[in-house]
Design an enzyme around this catalytic site. Structure first.
Site, PDB file in Angstrom:
ATOM      1  N   GLY A 190       0.628  -1.151   0.022  1.00 14.75           N
ATOM      2  CA  GLY A 190       0.013  -0.167   0.436  1.00 14.75           C
ATOM      3  C   GLY A 190       1.100   1.367  -0.301  1.00 14.75           C
ATOM      4  O   GLY A 190       0.502   2.130  -0.403  1.00 14.75           O
ATOM      5  N   ASP A 191       2.204   0.783   0.521  1.00 15.21           N
ATOM      6  CA  ASP A 191       2.784   2.121   0.079  1.00 15.21           C
ATOM      7  C   ASP A 191       4.518   1.286   0.259  1.00 15.21           C
ATOM      8  O   ASP A 191       5.462   1.583   1.350  1.00 15.21           O
ATOM      9  CB  ASP A 191       3.275   3.097   1.673  1.00 15.21           C
ATOM     10  CG  ASP A 191       3.341   4.448   1.356  1.00 15.21           C
ATOM     11  OD1 ASP A 191       4.491   4.542   0.058  1.00 15.21           O
ATOM     12  OD2 ASP A 191       3.489   5.243   2.606  1.00 15.21           O
ATOM     13  N   ALA A 192       4.737   1.072  -1.056  1.00 14.30           N
ATOM     14  CA  ALA A 192       6.319   0.332  -1.045  1.00 14.30           C
ATOM     15  C   ALA A 192       7.328   1.431  -1.584  1.00 14.30           C
ATOM     16  O   ALA A 192       7.947   0.725  -2.108  1.00 14.30           O
ATOM     17  CB  ALA A 192       5.842  -0.501  -2.049  1.00 14.30           C
TER      18      ALA A 192
ATOM     19  N   ASN B  23      10.258   2.612   3.034  1.00 13.92           N
ATOM     20  CA  ASN B  23       9.490   1.320   3.940  1.00 13.92           C
ATOM     21  C   ASN B  23      10.128  -0.438   3.881  1.00 13.92           C
ATOM     22  O   ASN B  23       9.794  -0.740   4.851  1.00 13.92           O
ATOM     23  CB  ASN B  23       8.002   1.159   3.603  1.00 13.92           C
ATOM     24  CG  ASN B  23       7.381   3.041   3.739  1.00 13.92           C
ATOM     25  OD1 ASN B  23       7.300   3.355   5.306  1.00 13.92           O
ATOM     26  ND2 ASN B  23       6.378   3.636   2.438  1.00 13.92           N
TER      27      ASN B  23
END
Length: 264
Positions: free
Chosen positions: A188-190, A194
Site C-alpha cells: 500500500g506504500d511500497a 518502508n
C-alpha cells in the site's frame, strides 16, 4: 514538505514523553501530513512511537499490522492511545535500517535489490483469501472522485502522463482499468523508506502499512519503481523488477502511478 527524516529539532508531543518515561527520544521520520515517528531508547530494546494529528487516524494501520504480524516481518503493536491532540501507537523495533538510510543511499544497487526481493516475499507471504482489507482500483477511484476538482502538481504527474493536470482529467484516463496481472495483498506504500535492510543487504522487514490491502501487484510495483527515481536517481527501475522476478509492464505501471497520484 515530503516524508523524510527531520532535518531540524521537532516538538515532542506530551504523550510521547510520557511513554518514554525519561528514556532518550529521537525523531526518526516526519510524513507530509504532520505525522511523526520517534525512537524511544537507545539499545536493542528500543521502542518506536508513531504519533499522528487527529485528522490522520492510526486505527487502520494498527489493524493491518496486527493482521500481518503472523505472516510477515512487520512491527509488533504493543500499545495505542489518543488524546485531544492526536493518536499514537507503540511498536517493537525491527532489525535493519531503512532503505533510505545514508548507508543504502551510498549503495543503491544493494538497496534496490532488497526492495524488489523483499516486496516479492511480502506478496507471497500474505494470504489473499484471509485478508480483510481492500486496496482495489474501485475503492481508490471512489476516493479520487471526492477530489475531482483538485489539480495534480507537476511533481506528482507520472512520466508519460505529464499532460494530465487535474484529478478530473485523471479519472477519465483511469476509467479504463487494466485486467489484474496477479492479485496479492499489497503493501500500500511500497516506497523505498518502508523497506528495512539488514547488514547482509537483504530485506528484513516492512513498515508503514496503513493502506495494506488486496490489489493487483502492479499497484505496489508501479510505486516501488517510481520511488527509486526519487531516492536513488534514474536507472534503477529494471533492477528492482529483476529482483522481484517480473518483466516491465509499461501500461500497468503508468496506470497505477496515475492512480497513486490522485487517491489516498
Amino acid at each position: 514538505m515530503i516524508a523524510s527524516a527531520p532535518g531540524a529539532p521537532v516538538e515532542v508531543p506530551p504523550a510521547v514523553r510520557e511513554i518514554a518515561g525519561g528514556r532518550p527520544i529521537r525523531a526518526v521520520w516526519r510524513n507530509e501530513l504532520g505525522g511523526l515517528t520517534f525512537r524511544v531508547g537507545a539499545d536493542s530494546r528500543a521502542l518506536f512511537v508513531k504519533w499522528s494529528p487527529v485528522e490522520l487516524p492510526l486505527g487502520p494501520e494498527v489493524e493491518r499490522l496486527r493482521w500481518s504480524a503472523s505472516h510477515a516481518a512487520v512491527p509488533r503493536v504493543l500499545d495505542r492511545g489518543a488524546d485531544e491532540a492526536g493518536e499514537w501507537m507503540v511498536t517493537a523495533g525491527l532489525p535493519g535500517l531503512s532503505a533510505v538510510d545514508d548507508r543504502w543511499l551510498a549503495d543503491p544497487g544493494t538497496a534496490v535489490r532488497a526492495i524488489g526481493s523483499g516486496l516479492r516475499a511480502l506478496h507471497e507471504a500474505l494470504p489473499v483469501p484471509d485478508c480483510p482489507f481492500d486496496w482495489s482500483v474501485e475503492r481508490r477511484l471512489a476516493s479520487a472522485r471526492e477530489r475531482s476538482a483538485e489539480p495534480i502538481g507537476p511533481a506528482e504527474r507520472p512520466p508519460g502522463l505529464e499532460h494530465v493536470t487535474s484529478v478530473r482529467e485523471a479519472l477519465r484516463v483511469l476509467a479504463d482499468i487494466p485486467p489484474a496481472d496477479r492479485v496479492v495483498v499489497c503493501h500500500g506504500d511500497a516506497c523505498a523508506p518502508n523497506t528495512l535492510i539488514g547488514d547482509d543487504g537483504r530485506c528484513v522487514g516492512h513498515v508503514d502499512l496503513g493502506s495494506l490491502g488486496v490489489a493487483d501487484r502492479w499497484a505496489d510495483l508501479a510505486v516501488a519503481t517510481w520511488a527509486t527515481r526519487w531516492n536513488y536517481g534514474p536507472g534503477w527501475e529494471e533492477s528492482l523488477l529483476d529482483a522481484y522476478g517480473v518483466d516491465p509492464d509499461p501500461d500497468r505501471t503508468a496506470y497505477y502511478r496515475l492512480l497513486w497520484a490522485v487517491s489516498d
